[in-house]
Every structure is written in structure tokens, then in C-alpha cells.
Design an enzyme around this catalytic site. Structure first.
Site, PDB file in Angstrom:
ATOM      1  N   HIS A 265       0.904  -1.154   0.000  1.00 48.20           N
ATOM      2  CA  HIS A 265       0.000   0.000   0.000  1.00 48.20           C
ATOM      3  C   HIS A 265       0.947   1.208   0.000  1.00 48.20           C
ATOM      4  CE1 HIS A 265      -3.477   2.349   1.906  1.00 48.20           C
ATOM      5  NE2 HIS A 265      -2.442   3.158   2.035  1.00 48.20           N
TER       6      HIS A 265
ATOM      7  N   HIS B 242      -3.642  -0.888  -5.546  1.00 47.03           N
ATOM      8  CA  HIS B 242      -4.429   0.273  -5.983  1.00 47.03           C
ATOM      9  C   HIS B 242      -3.612   1.461  -6.519  1.00 47.03           C
ATOM     10  CE1 HIS B 242      -3.508   1.077  -1.787  1.00 47.03           C
ATOM     11  NE2 HIS B 242      -4.505   0.348  -1.339  1.00 47.03           N
TER      12      HIS B 242
ATOM     13  N   ASP C 250     -10.405  -3.775  -4.055  1.00 48.93           N
ATOM     14  CA  ASP C 250     -10.228  -3.138  -2.746  1.00 48.93           C
ATOM     15  C   ASP C 250     -11.592  -2.950  -2.072  1.00 48.93           C
ATOM     16  OD1 ASP C 250      -9.015  -2.113  -0.532  1.00 48.93           O
ATOM     17  OD2 ASP C 250      -8.392  -0.222  -1.428  1.00 48.93           O
TER      18      ASP C 250
HETATM   19  O1  DOR Z   1      -9.915   2.957   1.286  1.00 49.58           O
HETATM   20  C1  DOR Z   1      -9.320   2.049   1.866  1.00 49.58           C
HETATM   21  N1  DOR Z   1      -9.942   1.235   2.731  1.00 49.58           N
HETATM   22  N2  DOR Z   1      -8.024   1.881   1.631  1.00 49.58           N
HETATM   23  C2  DOR Z   1      -7.284   1.030   2.337  1.00 49.58           C
HETATM   24  O2  DOR Z   1      -6.114   0.918   2.068  1.00 49.58           O
HETATM   25  C3  DOR Z   1      -7.871   0.245   3.441  1.00 49.58           C
HETATM   26  C4  DOR Z   1      -9.303   0.075   3.234  1.00 49.58           C
HETATM   27  C5  DOR Z   1     -10.028  -0.433   4.454  1.00 49.58           C
HETATM   28  O3  DOR Z   1      -9.549  -1.371   5.103  1.00 49.58           O
HETATM   29  O4  DOR Z   1     -11.131   0.057   4.744  1.00 49.58           O
HETATM   30 ZN    ZN Z   2      -7.200  -2.375   0.698  1.00 44.57          ZN
END
Ligand code: DOR
Ligand code: ZN
Length: 445
Positions: free
Chosen positions: A192, A245, A318
Site C-alpha cells: 500500500h 491500488h 479493494d
Molecule cells: O480505502 C481504503 N480502505 N483503503 C485502504 O487501504 C484500506 C481500506 C479499508 O480497510 O477500509
Molecule cells: Zn485495501
């Protein structure tokens, strides 16, 4: 139980044979029939039906290899109020997926074999989708001490990917050690990419929209500097790194450079970063807060082009379920993340197939074959051919529907596409010859 090498025990294949009639393989050529026995494609062509066979009328629709999503969050253990292995598997099957990888940022964190094994065992008991647990790179996602990759890789869950997703491995020396350790185990590290010294307090992409709305910005360089660093680490310490992402034009340029140097760097892009820009933030709706943030038109265009030409390898959703208490709040207090599993095929079809930019072969590549290759996942993303596992998805390329958050299989409703019209829809998903989703039989059709 069947076993694929290095996959561990799997739920049993369907007992009765299945005949899928009238489907166009990869959306090409004349409709044909596919006969499945013992979870394997036994024959392709107009063949006689076995007496006890279950029959699907494919109605001339598109047959694809079962979709593979290498990046989801199913929230079990810890936040079963927002998603569970069961509801997430149902959402996955509805979206056409036969295998998904669920990230380690659960509570407790998936940093030990026992947690990974429990996720895998639950998914195999449900037999709706193969849910592969991702192990964390560092204990408790704290960025300080590496976890035991070997123990998780050798456990019954056969963990093959490690990531601190949700957080970035900030310390370059620790990332270097992780690469050296992963190399010995032949497991994948997924990063990430976010230098958090540049993103403190940020909730939106740093640009005109954030400035007008009074939101603190998350600059592109916070992502790109980590992508560049990890490309160089992958080059010098010789192991694979996968970028989660990818969201900026600069990341695309770095990936292109890395591929030209034969650096083993791969990347995914989400449907939301391909479809939407930070323009969506104008209503201050917390639904559109996501990490990395929605960016600008030039990024969206670069990401689309990169997926088309292979600079970006694959699509990953994601899928990040959150309850309304975390989403229906002030933008800056909303938790980042949006749902993706039930809409991703339709989003990709809308951007690439319905516009004539690409065909269904491309969809098979970026949503099934490449993610299975990157994760070295046996049994999925395989050619549709005799003798191959019957992990398959049928898509109606001409099914018009409107996304409705009240009709989701997911336990959460943070659906960024509510009210949006789509032109393609998954009608059936088949895992080892068993039908895990049938649109006509579901309450929605
Ligand atoms: O938008 C996101 N939500 N990006 C992340 O890297 C983690 C994820 C989450 O776990 O909710
Ligand atoms: Zn994620």
C-alpha cells in the site's frame, strides 16, 4: 476434498455433472456447450447430456474463467457487523468471483497461522468462493517487526501473499528485509504505497477540488515515492513486489520504467480509480472517501491506458465494507473505502467493452488470468479447456440494470454506484462445477 499443489485442501467439487448450454467462450465465435464432471471441464462442444446433469441455459452469453480478486477486505475477524467471510463470499460469487484474497487488517491482525487458517477453513466450509487470507508483513501492522512468513506459508491456509494494506511499510530497511525473507519463501509482497509523513490529516486528493472544498490534500508524490523506492528494492534484492491500488499518472510512468528494466514489479488498479475522479467529492458525501483518494481526469486516463497496454497488470476491487456510522458522517471523519465486489465486472465492461476499447478476452486477462498468475494461484484463471478446473463465470453482455444498495449481498451499503446504470451483468458463477450464484434464482434479476 481435492488438492491442488500448494493450495491446501479445497471444498469438494459438485457431485452431479453440469452442462452449460449455449455459451460463447470469451464472447467469441458460435455458442457451444460445456460439460463439467467432478469439478473439471470434461468436454466442450455439442455433446449429449448425462441423465442426472444439472443444466444451465447460457442463452448465448459470454463464458469467462472465474474472476479472481487479489485485494478485498472481508472484516472477519473483528468487524463482523460490516462483513463476514459468508456475506463477503456471497458478494464475491454474485460479482463473478471464484477466488479472492482478503487483506490482513482485521482485528486481530492476520499475522499468525491460526488466524489465516480459520479464514481459509471457513471459506472452504461455505464453498461459495475460495477466500485466501493475506498475511501481514509486520506484527500487528505496526511497521516494526516482520511476521513469520514461513509459518503462515506452510500452514493449512498456504498463505502466498503478505501485505500491511491499509498501511504502508514505511521503513525502507524493514521493507528490504521483508523482500529478502519473502524471496526465500517465494511469496508475494503487496505494498500500500503511501508515505504517511505526507498524508497526515488528508482526506482527498491534493488538487483544485480539495482546495475549493477546504479538505486537506494527499499528494501524488506520497504514492509515487514509495512506488519508486520499492521498484529499486525489487531490483536490488531480486524479489517480486506488487503495488496495490495504483492511482496516479506518475505511478504509471514508474511502472512502465520498472517493466522496461525487467524489475519484477506488478500492479493493480481499482474499478473506482478507473471510473471516478475527485469531482465526486463536491457533495461532501463520505461514500467517496477512499484511500488512495479519487484523483483527476489525467490520472484516470493514464490508468485506463496502462491497463489496456499491460503496464498495469490487473483489476482488484479493494472491496472495503464500512457501516453507516463510519460513512454517513462529515467527510473528514468518514472511514476510507468503498464496496466493489458486486459491481466490478459491470464497471470494467462499461469502461472498456461497451466503448469498444477492449473485448472479453481482455476482461478475462485483467480480472482472472493475471491476478491468478501474480499470486501463483493454481486452479483459477486457467484457460477454458478440457481437463481444466471448472471455475467459470457467465456474463450477459446486454443486461441493463441499476445499482441498488438495498439489494446487495454484502452486509454493508457503502456502494459508490447507487443509482448508476450498467449494461452487463454476471448471471452465473461456478466453483469446481458447483453453481455458487444464479441471477435468475436470486431475489434480484
Ligand atoms: O480505502 C481504503 N480502505 N483503503 C485502504 O487501504 C484500506 C481500506 C479499508 O480497510 O477500509
Ligand atoms: Zn485495501
Amino acid at each position: 476434498m481435492t488438492t491442488y499443489p500448494e493450495t491446501g485442501r479445497l471444498s469438494a467439487p459438485a457431485e452431479s455433472p453440469l452442462v452449460i448450454k449455449n455459451v460463447r467462450l470469451y464472447g467469441e465465435g458460435e455458442p457451444t456447450d460445456v460439460v463439467v464432471k467432478d469439478g473439471i471441464i470434461a468436454a466442450i462442444g455439442n455433446t449429449a447430456e448425462a441423465e442426472d446433469a444439472q443444466v444451465i441455459d447460457g442463452q448465448g452469453n459470454v463464458l469467462l474463467p472465474g474472476l479472481v480478486d487479489m485485494h478485498v477486505h472481508l472484516r472477519e475477524p473483528g468487524r463482523e457487523d460490516t462483513e463476514t467471510i459468508e456475506t463477503g463470499s456471497k458478494a464475491a460469487a454474485k460479482g463473478g468471483f471464484t477466488a479472492v484474497f482478503t487483506m490482513a487488517n482485521t482485528n486481530p491482525v492476520t499475522d499468525q497461522p491460526i488466524i489465516a487458517e480459520s479464514v481459509w477453513a471457513k471459506s472452504q466450509a461455505l464453498a461459495l468462493c475460495d477466500v485466501h487470507p493475506v498475511g501481514s508483513i509486520t506484527k500487528g501492522l505496526e511497521g516494526k517487526t516482520l511476521t513469520e512468513f514461513g509459518m503462515m506459508a506452510r500452514s493449512d491456509a498456504k498463505v502466498r501473499m503478505f501485505s500491511d494494506d491499509g498501511k504502508c511499510v514505511q521503513d525502507p530497511q524493514l521493507m528490504r528485509r521483508a523482500l529478502e525473507y519473502a524471496k526465500g519463501m517465494d511469496v508475494l509482497l503487496a505494498q500500500h504505497a503511501e508515505d504517511d509523513r505526507m498524508t497526515g490529516g488528508a482526506s482527498a486528493h491534493e488538487g483544485e477540488t480539495a482546495a475549493k472544498l477546504g479538505l486537506r490534500g494527499w499528494p501524488r508524490v506520497a504514492e509515487e515515492s514509495i512506488v519508486a523506492r520499492d521498484a529499486l528494492l525489487a531490483r536490488d534484492y531480486g524479489n517480486r513486489v506488487h503495488i496495490c491500488h495504483a492511482s496516479t499518472q506518475g505511478t504509471v510512468e514508474l511502472l512502465k520504467w520498472a517493466k522496461e528494466q525487467d524489475i519484477p514489479l506488478t500492479a493493480e488498479v481499482t474499478p473506482h480509480h478507473l471510473l471516478m475522479t475527485d469531482d465526486k467529492l463536491r457533495t461532501y458525501d463520505g461514500l467517496f472517501r477512499v484511500n488512495p483518494p479519487l484523483r483527476e481526469q489525467r490520472d484516470t486516463e493514464a490508468l485506463r491506458e496502462a491497463l489496456l497496454n499491460g503496464t498495469i497488470d490487473c483489476v482488484a476491487t479493494d472491496h472495503a465494507p464500512h457501516g453507516s456510522e463510519d460513512k454517513c458522517v462529515e467527510f473528514e471523519n468518514a472511514r476510507p473505502g468503498m464496496l466493489g465486489l458486486e459491481s466490478s465486472l459491470a464497471v470494467i465492461a462499461k469502461i472498456f467493452v461497451e466503448t469498444g476499447l477492449a473485448d472479453w478476452r481482455f476482461v478475462a486477462r485483467v480480472m482472472s488470468e493475471r491476478p491468478a498468475e501474480i499470486t501463483r494461484l493454481p486452479g483459477h484463471g486457467r484457460p477454458i479447456a478440457e481437463g481444466e478446473p471448472a471455475n467459470l463465470t457467465i456474463v450477459d453482455p446486454d443486461h441493463h440494470w441499476v445499482s441498488d444498495s438495498a439489494k446487495l449481498a454484502s452486509k454493508s451499503e457503502n456502494n459508490p454506484y447507487a443509482g448508476e446504470e450498467f449494461g452487463a451483468r454476471v448471471t452465473h458463477t461456478i466453483l469446481r462445477g458447483a453453481v455458487t450464484f444464479d441471477l435468475a434464482a436470486s431475489e434480484e434479476d
